[in-house]
Design an enzyme around this catalytic site. Structure first.
Site, short mmCIF file in Angstrom:
data_model
loop_
_atom_site.label_atom_id
_atom_site.label_comp_id
_atom_site.label_asym_id
_atom_site.label_seq_id
_atom_site.Cartn_x
_atom_site.Cartn_y
_atom_site.Cartn_z
N HIS A 130 68.68 16.83 -61.01
CA HIS A 130 67.54 16.79 -61.93
C HIS A 130 67.36 15.35 -62.39
O HIS A 130 68.32 14.57 -62.46
CB HIS A 130 67.85 17.70 -63.12
CG HIS A 130 66.70 17.94 -64.06
ND1 HIS A 130 66.29 17.01 -64.98
CD2 HIS A 130 65.89 19.01 -64.23
CE1 HIS A 130 65.29 17.49 -65.69
NE2 HIS A 130 65.02 18.70 -65.25
N ASP A 207 76.52 18.32 -64.63
CA ASP A 207 75.33 18.88 -65.27
C ASP A 207 75.43 20.39 -65.14
O ASP A 207 75.22 20.96 -64.07
CB ASP A 207 74.08 18.35 -64.57
CG ASP A 207 72.80 18.99 -65.10
OD1 ASP A 207 72.88 19.88 -65.96
OD2 ASP A 207 71.71 18.61 -64.62
N LYS A 233 68.53 27.26 -71.82
CA LYS A 233 68.80 27.89 -70.53
C LYS A 233 69.75 29.08 -70.71
O LYS A 233 69.96 29.84 -69.77
CB LYS A 233 69.47 26.90 -69.57
CG LYS A 233 68.83 25.53 -69.48
CD LYS A 233 67.58 25.51 -68.66
CE LYS A 233 67.15 24.06 -68.39
NZ LYS A 233 65.90 23.97 -67.63
#
Length: 414
Positions: A130, A207, A233
């Site tokens: 990302h 991550d 999330k």
């Protein structure tokens, strides 16, 4: 405070769904089929009630007050930190820093390590990262002369371990990789990456934005130096996340921001800093969001059981199997053990058009580059469509998605 979680002996999808009020919505007269949890998941009544009740009954600023409301709010805030610690299996709450999200957490680490970077030092990232796990390292390239090395991705979407090994060297200072790709769903062999990076003298940041909601996390067993995640999330609120860091490393890092709480003493001539985690939490924190984060973790610890994970996997497999028969459709990412993320392209259609037509049928998916432009270049596409599964999705919703997708394709290619 929110009611105690009721005990359930078995996973029951309807019990789960009843706790998410937004799932009762209709979009254009159609039942909502929410398949965008990789971008942001929905929130249960347990989380919403925890935040609301805290604000209604025991709200104040944290840590420095001596009155009852301040003490109660501080207790709730620090309870949330302990819940996050337990979810990650960190050794101590002192290793858990609240941030605005994973993006700020990675920027905090990059800033804190900047003084250790000199020209020619190497930072390894993967092609599937990302942007939040790419751009902060580019800052160190621009400002200090660091060199970014790219770990390639194999045809099935798995991380190319040979690419990692051939580029790892004594010049490597940081390896920053995803624990689960937000596009491909790939789960790299991070345990091996960490061990081999440590043998080369490098630090490792994971991550965990996608992994923290789908996998069991144990930062001690992994031996990760840093781990980041975002509450939104994880069925929690936006605006808050967490950074785990080994205490000895955090203690040697400079603060990311200056202000209240992060100091020990301030004089006209100097300043001394607080110990972690408060050293990195300048100013009034996101108090209610932290309470919501803690409630989301508490909820997950109750309901995200092995049976729930198995059902979620079955929903993903139903999605993937359903789309394989669609002419011109390509699934991006088929690595073994991947997470429940279905990213795809249909020849002759644009992902944005697909997403807009699916919305007419009540189906919510994501379309675009998913903040992963290097990966899009690798896949030789400008954008893709993505359907991502949450704990509340059903097998029936998977079928509804496939039916709507077939109709969307027919409309666009008519």
């Amino acid at each position: 405070m929110a009611d105690e979680l009721s005990l359930e002996s078995e996973f029951d999808i309807q019990t789960i769904r009843q706790q998410f009020p937004i799932l009762d919505r209709q979009i254009g007269g159609k039942p909502l089929v929410y398949l965008d949890s990789a971008a942001s998941s929905q929130k249960s009544d347990f989380v919403l009630d925890a935040m609301s009740n805290q604000a209604r009954t025991a709200y104040s600023n944290v840590h420095r007050g001596l009155h009852t409301l301040a003490n109660e709010t501080t207790d709730a805030f620090e309870k949330a930190r302990e819940l996050v610690r337990s979810h990650l299996n960190a050794k101590s709450v002192d290793e858990v820093i609240f941030t605005k999200g994973a993006t700020e957490a990675i920027n905090l680490v990059a800033s804190g390590l900047a003084e250790t970077i000199k020209a020619g030092d190497e930072i390894m990232v993967s092609v599937m990262e990302h942007h939040s796990n790419i751009v902060p390292w580019h800052f160190l390239r621009e400002r200090f002369g660091a060199v970014i090395k790219w770990i390639e991705v194999s045809e099935d979407g798995s991380l190319d371990m040979e690419s990692f090994r051939t580029q790892l060297s004594q010049k490597t200072r940081i390896v920053a990789v995803t624990h689960m790709s937000n596009v491909l769903g790939t789960v790299p062999d991070v345990a091996t990456i960490i061990k081999e990076a440590h043998d080369a003298g490098a630090l490792v940041l994971l991550d965990g934005c996608q992994a923290a909601v789908h996998l069991e996390i144990d930062v001690q067993a992994l031996d990760a130096d840093f781990y980041v995640c975002s509450a939104h999330k994880m069925y929690g609120p936006t605006g808050i996340g967490a950074l785990y860091g080994k205490l000895d490393i955090l203690s040697a890092m400079r603060p990311y921001q200056g202000g209240g709480e992060m100091i020990d003493t301030v004089t006209r001539n100097g300043v001394t800093y607080n110990a972690p985690p408060h050293r990195f939490e300048a100013g009034t924190p996101a108090i209610l969001e932290a309470v919501g984060f803690g409630a989301a973790v508490e909820w997950m610890q109750k309901y995200v059981t092995p049976d729930a994970r198995a059902y979620k996997k079955a929903v993903y497999e139903r999605l993937a199997e359903g789309v394989r028969g669609i002419n011109g459709l390509t699934i991006h990412g088929t690595a073994e053990g991947k997470g429940p993320v279905l990213t795809f392209s249909i020849e002759g259609t644009h992902p944005h058009d697909l997403a807009q037509i699916l919305d007419r049928y009540g189906v919510a998916i994501r379309a675009g580059n998913h903040c992963a432009q290097p990966l899009m270049s690798h896949l030789k596409v400008s954008a893709t469509a993505r359907a991502s599964v949450g704990i509340y999705n059903t097998l029936e919703e998977a079928d509804m998605f496939v039916q709507a997708l077939e109709k969307a394709r027919a409309m666009l290619l008519a």
